[in-house]
Write an enzyme that holds these catalytic residues in place. Structure first.
Site, short mmCIF file in Angstrom:
data_model
loop_
_atom_site.label_atom_id
_atom_site.label_comp_id
_atom_site.label_asym_id
_atom_site.label_seq_id
_atom_site.Cartn_x
_atom_site.Cartn_y
_atom_site.Cartn_z
N CYS A 136 0.88 -1.33 -0.18
CA CYS A 136 -0.07 -0.16 -0.10
C CYS A 136 0.87 1.29 0.09
CB CYS A 136 -1.09 -0.13 1.31
SG CYS A 136 -1.78 -1.61 1.33
N HIS A 159 1.01 5.18 -1.40
CA HIS A 159 0.36 5.97 -0.38
C HIS A 159 1.18 6.48 0.61
CE1 HIS A 159 -3.40 5.45 -2.46
NE2 HIS A 159 -3.33 4.09 -2.42
N ARG A 162 -13.22 -0.90 -2.49
CA ARG A 162 -12.17 -0.33 -2.72
C ARG A 162 -10.82 -1.11 -2.42
NH1 ARG A 162 -9.49 3.04 -5.85
NH2 ARG A 162 -8.46 1.13 -5.89
N CYS A 185 -7.57 -2.20 -4.90
CA CYS A 185 -6.20 -1.99 -4.81
C CYS A 185 -5.46 -3.36 -4.78
CB CYS A 185 -6.06 -1.14 -3.08
SG CYS A 185 -6.30 0.24 -3.54
#
Lengths: 209, 278
Positions: free
Chosen positions: B187, B191, B235, B239
């Site tokens: 992730c 991010h 969501r 991802c």
């Protein structure tokens, strides 16, 4: 040295504790336990997909250090990843920049809805890099590569650096955000050569803005 | 310094900062994002112009209507504040539920209630749980959108004091930085650094509370590109698909842990759902 008041010690300890992460506070997350939970969360995984969940030694070193390995760990990663690099058997580092541009545009491949028989896996370079003036939809996670070959004088040494960077960026940049396209067999050697041509060929739009 | 000069200095600072911000926004060339921001403020002024509100209504009807083999409504479902109490429940999720002996986010809790109270087959509910582009959010997601909307205007205030809740947070943080798949993605690949984008899509940084609050508070959100409400579990699923991982199960400990981590990062941020996304 003057003794610190007890309240100050408590406050300092509290501040230090605030800075600790949830994972440090818990101290329960050994890798084996996380592997078991990952396995359970993706119950449909079979064969090659199972190994995708686990990751190799380099990935673990990068995960555990949140992408910032110690100098020593970084050297170990670099040595291990350098050893994975294979070069084209014909000795030519550059293919066709036109095919390279198509690969740079395509993010297809390796998702569970993708079919390799229908369409080849792409390199998706534009997701993270600026490459040509013509393509304005580019990401910024990686540096701009506009005029890359021109700036470096189109040398053979620069082409080799680009080839190695695409094949395995972690050979020189441990825990780089960039995928190890060659080492992880995301792209073939021929595809990597086409992308090297896109970046290094004097005729490529990368170098003819 | 006298008070009028103080005011002028403060005003100059504010103007200076907004000019800098405006210049940066212009430099990033993100006209689409600016247009979306205008669209969002118009939606806020008139919430009924948000297509996602149709699913809030649908979710409310589904919540109140007897269904499933046991033919009961979900009004007996305890979202953490007592059976049938919906207002403010989402703001305190995820949390530990003793009856299921695990931490659950809103979707996992509704899944649990649909199975245990209404008698639905869990396996059927978690098979193809998310809609394809152009198809409406499924019943479970519609109900979750309704429940979430009943915390609108409230800040995220999940307690995370129970040991199992702390464990979920720790797992979520570990997973956030954990690389996997053939692309080495975590992730944090996309991010963890401010002001970056994929193609033209700006990326929220979840380690920064102000960015986490702004992003997480909009989910579940109506997604213009796929013309449906997308839930938080959906969501996360998307991802992980893009990260080239296998299909993650709705309500898995991994997805609940990631949502717990995101909600903790967004603590204090205002809930405003359904948000509107590209």
């Amino acid at each position: 040295m003057k003794k610190m008041p007890a309240i100050a010690v408590v406050l300092l300890a509290a501040i230090a504790a605030c800075g600790k992460t949830y994972a440090q506070q818990m101290n329960v997350l050994d890798e084996g336990a996380v592997d078991v939970l990952m396995r359970a969360a993706f119950p449909k995984s079979r064969g090659e997909w199972l190994s995708r969940l686990k990751g190799d030694e380099t990935m673990r070193a990068c995960s555990n250090s949140k992408g910032a390995p110690s100098a020593e760990a970084g050297r170990a990663i670099g040595a291990r990843e350098r050893a994975t690099i294979r070069y084209p058997s014909d000795g030519k580092l550059m293919g066709d920049w036109r095919r390279g541009e198509q690969l740079a545009q395509s993010g297809y491949g390796l998702r569970f809805t993708d079919d390799p028989a229908t369409r080849a896996t792409g390199g998706n370079c534009y997701a993270c890099h600026q490459l040509t003036k013509q393509e304005v939809s580019f990401g910024t996670l990686g540096p701009s590569l506009l005029e890359y070959g021109k700036i470096r004088g189109f040398s053979e040494a620069a082409a080799k650096t680009v080839y190695e960077k695409i094949y395995n960026p972690q050979a020189t940049a441990p825990c780089s955000l960039m995928p190890r396209f060659g080492a992880n067999v995301v792209l073939t050697i021929e595809q990597i050569k086409d992308i090297v041509a896109l970046i290094m060929s004097p005729e490529s739009p990368v170098n003819r803005p | 310094m006298n008070s009028s000069r103080k005011r002028i200095c403060a005003a100059a600072l504010v103007v200076g900062l907004s000019l800098t911000a405006a210049a940066e926004a212009q430099q990033s060339g993100d006209a689409i994002e600016r247009e979306l921001e205008t669209y969002r403020s118009m939606l806020k002024a008139d919430p009924w112009s948000n297509p996602g509100m149709l699913d809030v209504d649908r979710g409310e009807a589904l919540w109140k209507t007897p269904a499933g083999p046991k033919n009961v409504s979900l009004e007996g479902c305890d979202l953490g504040l007592g059976a049938g109490k919906v207002d403010g429940a989402f703001a305190r999720l995820p949390r530990y539920f003793a009856d299921g002996d695990r931490v659950m986010d809103v979707e996992t809790r509704i899944l649990w209630c649909m199975e245990k109270l209404q008698g639905f087959d869990r396996l059927k509910l978690i098979t193809r749980p998310h809609p394809a582009a152009g198809m409406p959010v499924r019943d479970l997601g519609g109900i979750a959108t309704f429940v979430a909307s009943r915390s609108n205007g409230q800040p995220f205030k999940a307690a995370f004091t129970e040991p199992r809740e702390r464990e979920a947070l720790a797992l979520g943080e570990t997973l956030f930085y954990r690389r996997s798949g053939p692309m080495d993605f975590a992730c944090s690949t996309c991010h963890a650094d401010s002001g970056k984008r994929i193609r033209l899509q700006a990326l929220p940084v979840f380690s920064k509370p102000e960015e986490a609050r702004n992003s997480v508070g909009q989910w579940p959100a109506y997604r213009v590109s796929t013309a449906h409400v997308m839930t938080t579990q959906h969501r996360i699923y998307d991802c992980l698909w893009q990260m080239r991982l296998p299909e993650v199960e709705l309500g898995s400990e991994v997805s609940v842990a990631l949502i717990s981590y995101l909600v903790k990062q967004a603590e204090g941020g205002e809930i405003n759902v359904p948000g509107i996304k590209r």
